[in-house]
Scaffold this motif. Structure first.
Motif, PDB file in Angstrom:
ATOM      1  N   LEU A 199       6.528  59.018  33.433  1.00  0.00           N
ATOM      2  CA  LEU A 199       6.295  59.209  34.858  1.00  0.00           C
ATOM      3  C   LEU A 199       5.584  57.999  35.462  1.00  0.00           C
ATOM      4  O   LEU A 199       5.923  57.562  36.571  1.00  0.00           O
ATOM      5  N   GLU A 200       4.640  57.440  34.729  1.00  0.00           N
ATOM      6  CA  GLU A 200       3.927  56.268  35.258  1.00  0.00           C
ATOM      7  C   GLU A 200       4.858  55.074  35.397  1.00  0.00           C
ATOM      8  O   GLU A 200       4.805  54.342  36.388  1.00  0.00           O
ATOM      9  N   ILE A 201       5.727  54.872  34.427  1.00  0.00           N
ATOM     10  CA  ILE A 201       6.716  53.789  34.518  1.00  0.00           C
ATOM     11  C   ILE A 201       7.634  54.012  35.717  1.00  0.00           C
ATOM     12  O   ILE A 201       7.944  53.088  36.477  1.00  0.00           O
ATOM     13  N   PHE A 202       8.051  55.256  35.896  1.00  0.00           N
ATOM     14  CA  PHE A 202       8.938  55.613  37.008  1.00  0.00           C
ATOM     15  C   PHE A 202       8.262  55.339  38.352  1.00  0.00           C
ATOM     16  O   PHE A 202       8.850  54.718  39.248  1.00  0.00           O
ATOM     17  N   LEU A 203       7.020  55.771  38.489  1.00  0.00           N
ATOM     18  CA  LEU A 203       6.298  55.572  39.744  1.00  0.00           C
ATOM     19  C   LEU A 203       6.060  54.094  40.020  1.00  0.00           C
ATOM     20  O   LEU A 203       6.161  53.631  41.166  1.00  0.00           O
ATOM     21  N   GLU A 204       5.757  53.349  38.972  1.00  0.00           N
ATOM     22  CA  GLU A 204       5.530  51.909  39.151  1.00  0.00           C
ATOM     23  C   GLU A 204       6.811  51.216  39.602  1.00  0.00           C
ATOM     24  O   GLU A 204       6.786  50.318  40.450  1.00  0.00           O
ATOM     25  N   TYR A 205       7.940  51.650  39.060  1.00  0.00           N
ATOM     26  CA  TYR A 205       9.228  51.102  39.499  1.00  0.00           C
ATOM     27  C   TYR A 205       9.434  51.361  40.991  1.00  0.00           C
ATOM     28  O   TYR A 205       9.861  50.470  41.735  1.00  0.00           O
ATOM     29  N   LEU A 206       9.141  52.567  41.430  1.00  0.00           N
ATOM     30  CA  LEU A 206       9.330  52.912  42.846  1.00  0.00           C
ATOM     31  C   LEU A 206       8.424  52.079  43.747  1.00  0.00           C
ATOM     32  O   LEU A 206       8.843  51.624  44.825  1.00  0.00           O
ATOM     33  N   ILE A 207       7.201  51.864  43.328  1.00  0.00           N
ATOM     34  CA  ILE A 207       6.272  51.060  44.125  1.00  0.00           C
ATOM     35  C   ILE A 207       6.753  49.623  44.220  1.00  0.00           C
ATOM     36  O   ILE A 207       6.801  49.028  45.307  1.00  0.00           O
ATOM     37  N   ILE A 208       7.106  49.028  43.066  1.00  0.00           N
ATOM     38  CA  ILE A 208       7.553  47.631  43.029  1.00  0.00           C
ATOM     39  C   ILE A 208       8.788  47.432  43.897  1.00  0.00           C
ATOM     40  O   ILE A 208       8.962  46.388  44.536  1.00  0.00           O
ATOM     41  N   ASN A 209       9.641  48.463  43.952  1.00  0.00           N
ATOM     42  CA  ASN A 209      10.873  48.373  44.743  1.00  0.00           C
ATOM     43  C   ASN A 209      10.710  48.935  46.145  1.00  0.00           C
ATOM     44  O   ASN A 209      11.691  49.233  46.831  1.00  0.00           O
ATOM     45  N   ASP A 210       9.465  49.073  46.567  1.00  0.00           N
ATOM     46  CA  ASP A 210       9.116  49.373  47.963  1.00  0.00           C
ATOM     47  C   ASP A 210       9.704  50.680  48.489  1.00  0.00           C
ATOM     48  O   ASP A 210      10.225  50.753  49.607  1.00  0.00           O
ATOM     49  N   TYR A 211       9.626  51.731  47.685  1.00  0.00           N
ATOM     50  CA  TYR A 211      10.039  53.043  48.169  1.00  0.00           C
ATOM     51  C   TYR A 211       8.968  53.620  49.097  1.00  0.00           C
ATOM     52  O   TYR A 211       7.780  53.341  48.954  1.00  0.00           O
ATOM     53  N   TRP A 212       9.427  54.433  50.027  1.00  0.00           N
ATOM     54  CA  TRP A 212       8.562  55.085  51.006  1.00  0.00           C
ATOM     55  C   TRP A 212       8.376  56.535  50.557  1.00  0.00           C
ATOM     56  O   TRP A 212       9.312  57.313  50.543  1.00  0.00           O
ATOM     57  N   PHE A 213       7.146  56.888  50.178  1.00  0.00           N
ATOM     58  CA  PHE A 213       6.853  58.217  49.655  1.00  0.00           C
ATOM     59  C   PHE A 213       6.587  59.178  50.818  1.00  0.00           C
ATOM     60  O   PHE A 213       5.506  59.172  51.405  1.00  0.00           O
ATOM     61  N   LEU A 214       7.587  60.000  51.118  1.00  0.00           N
ATOM     62  CA  LEU A 214       7.506  60.910  52.261  1.00  0.00           C
ATOM     63  C   LEU A 214       6.702  62.159  51.934  1.00  0.00           C
ATOM     64  O   LEU A 214       6.722  62.665  50.813  1.00  0.00           O
ATOM     65  N   SER A 215       6.027  62.677  52.940  1.00  0.00           N
ATOM     66  CA  SER A 215       5.487  64.029  52.869  1.00  0.00           C
ATOM     67  C   SER A 215       6.575  64.983  53.344  1.00  0.00           C
ATOM     68  O   SER A 215       7.605  64.566  53.886  1.00  0.00           O
ATOM     69  N   SER A 216       6.353  66.276  53.172  1.00  0.00           N
ATOM     70  CA  SER A 216       7.339  67.262  53.640  1.00  0.00           C
ATOM     71  C   SER A 216       7.478  67.210  55.162  1.00  0.00           C
ATOM     72  O   SER A 216       8.569  67.407  55.701  1.00  0.00           O
ATOM     73  N   GLN A 217       6.372  66.913  55.857  1.00  0.00           N
ATOM     74  CA  GLN A 217       6.439  66.824  57.312  1.00  0.00           C
ATOM     75  C   GLN A 217       7.166  65.555  57.746  1.00  0.00           C
ATOM     76  O   GLN A 217       7.901  65.567  58.745  1.00  0.00           O
ATOM     77  N   ASP A 218       6.981  64.468  56.998  1.00  0.00           N
ATOM     78  CA  ASP A 218       7.739  63.239  57.288  1.00  0.00           C
ATOM     79  C   ASP A 218       9.244  63.517  57.234  1.00  0.00           C
ATOM     80  O   ASP A 218       9.997  63.110  58.122  1.00  0.00           O
TER      81      ASP A 218
END
Length: 311
Positions: A72-91
């Motif tokens: 999971l940490e590797i996965f999250l780090e990949y998303l950060i490095i590739n500039d993903y936008w972490f939405l909330s449910s309201q977003d």
């Protein structure tokens, strides 16, 4: 004369079919445009608990799709490095319900994703929250996760051995800006099998309990605005009642959200995450430009040091 008449009939039939042909062509073009618009698809991933390693839980727990912490940490780090936008449910709700064309332009510049965790396992606090803090310190970017919680199963202060987190642990993640807390029903029951009175209790009391837990940290009442169906079980009756108290409802159907096709805010699709899936397989579910080499680089840093043999 006969040939002229036949020619007129042919032209009439041709002209009559022209609007239908043009409509079909138009629909095909729209489908092609949508399929190539990366701003259209928004992946929503559904996790459960976060285990220290794959051998640390029983087989029954493994069936509930707890995911390994290191992966999971590797996965999250990949998303950060590739500039993903972490939405909330309201977003997400604001995006799919908006008629503003500028939303599409914003999404073309950003890659949205939602990471949700169901059932309120304690490991979301003990194993996931430290990862989120560590990544924020390293990259100066906050990863927000959506927790779909059953307040009826929250641990109390005396529940030392409970597998579930408690109100104070929920509050800590919310206070620090990592948690988006939403409802999963009061006691994680199959809502399709409940009488109306009990169904309403599951929906309304869940909302009330979560807001009671977080009231001073949630002045805008964003907590428990959205709902995930326990077991992914729903029908028209359940949707009708959910719509009375919540703005949207989340499924478990292993599909990607296409915001141009979504017609019902109470049928938002989620991808199920199985703990047996590698990080590579997980990313390939939604990222068509994924380069496996980037994962290998991240994985190298996660390899444990070889233990020295005592002489």
């Amino acid at each position: 004369m006969s040939n002229s008449k036949n020619h007129q009939v042919f032209n009439h039939a041709k002209n009559k079919n022209l609007p239908l042909t043009l409509s079909i062509i138009f629909i095909i073009l729209i489908i092609i445009l949508i399929s190539h618009d990366t701003a259209t698809v928004i992946p929503i991933l559904g996790f459960h608990g976060v285990i220290s390693n794959q051998n640390s839980v029983t087989q029954i727990d493994q069936d509930r799709m707890h995911y390994p912490r290191k992966n999971l940490e590797i996965f999250l780090e990949y998303l950060i490095i590739n500039d993903y936008w972490f939405l909330s449910s309201q977003d997400l709700y604001n995006i799919v319900s908006s008629k503003n064309p500028s939303i599409s332009q914003i999404l073309k510049k950003r890659k949205p994703i939602i990471l949700s965790f169901d059932d309120g396992y304690k490991t979301v606090y003990t194993n996931l929250l430290p990862i989120l803090k560590r990544l924020e310190k390293k990259y100066k970017k906050k990863v927000k996760v959506v927790l779909f919680i059953n307040p009826g199963t929250l641990a109390n202060k005396n529940s030392i051995n409970s597998p579930n987190l408690g109100c104070e642990e929920l509050r800590e993640g919310l206070r620090q800006g990592f948690y988006d807390i939403q409802s999963h029903g009061l006691n994680h029951q199959d809502l399709t099998k409940l009488r109306d009175k009990i169904l309403i209790k599951e929906l309304l009391q869940s909302q009330n309990e979560l807001r009671k837990c977080t009231h001073d940290l949630d002045p805008e009442k964003k907590v428990a605005l959205h709902f995930a169906y326990p077991y992914g079980a729903y029908n028209q009756r359940v949707k009708k009642y959910v719509a009375k108290y919540y703005l949207s409802g989340y499924l478990y159907n292993n599909k990607l959200l296409n915001r141009h096709i979504l017609r019902n805010y109470y049928e938002i699709p989620r991808l199920t995450v199985n703990q047996q899936e590698s990080v590579k397989n997980l990313i390939e579910k939604f990222d068509t430009k994924f380069n496996p080499k980037s994962i290998k680089i991240l994985s190298i840093k996660e390899k444990p040091e070889k233990s020295k043999v005592k002489q």
